[in-house]
Write an enzyme that holds these catalytic residues in place. Structure first.
Site, PDB file in Angstrom:
ATOM      1  CB  SER A  37      -1.058  -0.001   1.326  1.00 29.45           C
ATOM      2  OG  SER A  37      -2.034  -0.967   1.033  1.00 29.45           O
ATOM      3  CE  LYS A  73      -4.601   1.706  -0.767  1.00 27.49           C
ATOM      4  NZ  LYS A  73      -4.289   0.761   0.075  1.00 27.49           N
ATOM      5  CB  SER A  91      -4.167   1.734   4.049  1.00 27.62           C
ATOM      6  OG  SER A  91      -3.534   1.308   3.249  1.00 27.62           O
ATOM      7  CE  LYS A 123      -1.331   4.175   2.408  1.00 26.24           C
ATOM      8  NZ  LYS A 123      -1.395   2.842   3.512  1.00 26.24           N
TER       9      LYS A 123
END
Length: 335
Positions: A51, A54, A106, A211
């Site tokens: 993720s 992202k 997320s 992130k």
């Protein structure tokens, strides 16, 4: 009593030592402004990034020019699984709200809705890859906007992801979103309260954003940034089961051992001709020992006649034998 006091002081001032073998499969500590790599382990190894993908999804959304536009959630979210913010079909919210859900929680459903709204998933992924190439991510391939890797996979390197975070941090909107600890939102369907999954924002006071990421294939991935004493650092770890701890250790190592030093002073150019000038100073992260290794060479193109403010050469700043920066030199000519 004095001996005890001395021992305590020593424990406080000794810098954190970094054991590269403990940093998961791949890692990097980069100074953001200069891109200097301070610590690395397999930083060019292509790996699944989960993720942390992202970050790029957020960049494309922020730069779309539609960040404040209203989005109506459609059935594109039905393909989502894993980490979600649980959007509902028919729900109305701003693209910016989707980016908050994307970065703080997320949300894979938020990623799919962002991609669908901005041209559809196929075109969106093309935009991701085009942007990656443009900003210098030479070993990165995006196949989806969320990072799930059951059907198709996103590959990158620790170095490339640091480059991505560096670029993303240049966007004010991204910095605001990624540094937000909690975000509340009410839509036509329901209310949300999202708490950021990036634990460093709550555990390490110098953290400015980042992130998280996880899949069974990629394992734990993490991209974060932190700032202290005019130095901005980025840490990326890929496949690291103790990532939050290692990020803090890497930041402490960087902040304790390096300082942003003015290695070129535009007001102290060592050339007899006082008409020659530079427009900027230059700062670089160096250790105390490295201060003595900084030297500057001047490369000047001499001729009989110049135009006013004409570029006439460069100041070449070196750390030992390695060139770390070239600053343009100009000349003033009286009319």
């Amino acid at each position: 009593m004095k001996k005890i006091l001395i021992m305590i002081i020593l424990l406080i001032t000794i810098p954190v030592k970094i054991n590269a073998y403990s940093l998961g499969k791949s890692a990097i500590l980069m100074e953001e402004d200069t891109k200097r790599v301070l610590v690395s382990k397999n930083m060019s190894k292509k790996m699944l990034i989960a993720s942390t993908t992202k970050i790029m999804t957020a960049v494309i959304a922020i730069e779309s020019g539609k960040i404040n536009k209203k989005v109506t959630v459609n059935d594109s979210i039905l393909k989502s699984y894993g980490s979600n913010v649980y959007l509902e079909i028919g729900e109305k919210l701003k693209l910016e709200d989707l980016v908050y859900g994307l970065m703080l929680r997320s949300g894979n459903d938020a990623a799919l809705m962002i991609a669908d709204y901005l041209g559809g998933e196929k075109k969106f992924v093309q935009k991701m890859n085009k942007k990656a190439q443009k900003i210098g991510m030479k070993n990165t391939t995006f196949s989806n906007p969320h990072g799930l890797d059951e059907k198709n996979k996103n590959y990158s390197t620790a170095y490339d992801m640091a480059i991505l975070m560096r670029y993303a941090n240049s966007l004010k909107k991204f910095k605001k979103i990624t540094s937000t600890k909690k975000y509340s939102l009410t839509t036509n369907k329901k209310s949300y309260l999202w708490k950021n999954k990036n634990k460093l924002l709550f555990q390490y006071k110098y953290t400015t954003g980042g992130k998280t990421g996880f899949t069974k294939k990629a394992h734990r991935t993490l991209v974060t940034s932190a700032s202290k004493n005019n130095m901005n650092l980025i840490v990326v770890t890929l496949d690291d089961g103790n990532d939050f701890k290692h990020h803090k250790e890497l930041y402490e190592y960087g902040f304790n051992n390096y300082n942003m030093e003015k290695v070129f002073d535009k007001n102290k150019i060592n050339i007899p001709n006082k008409k020659i000038y530079a427009q900027d100073d230059y700062y670089y992260p160096i250790t105390k020992k490295e201060k003595e290794m900084i030297n500057i060479d001047y490369k000047i193109k001499y001729k009989t006649k110049y135009k006013n403010n004409e570029k006439i050469g460069e100041a070449i700043i070196k750390l030992g034998n390695k060139t770390i920066h070239k600053e343009k030199l100009y000349i003033r000519v009286k009319k």
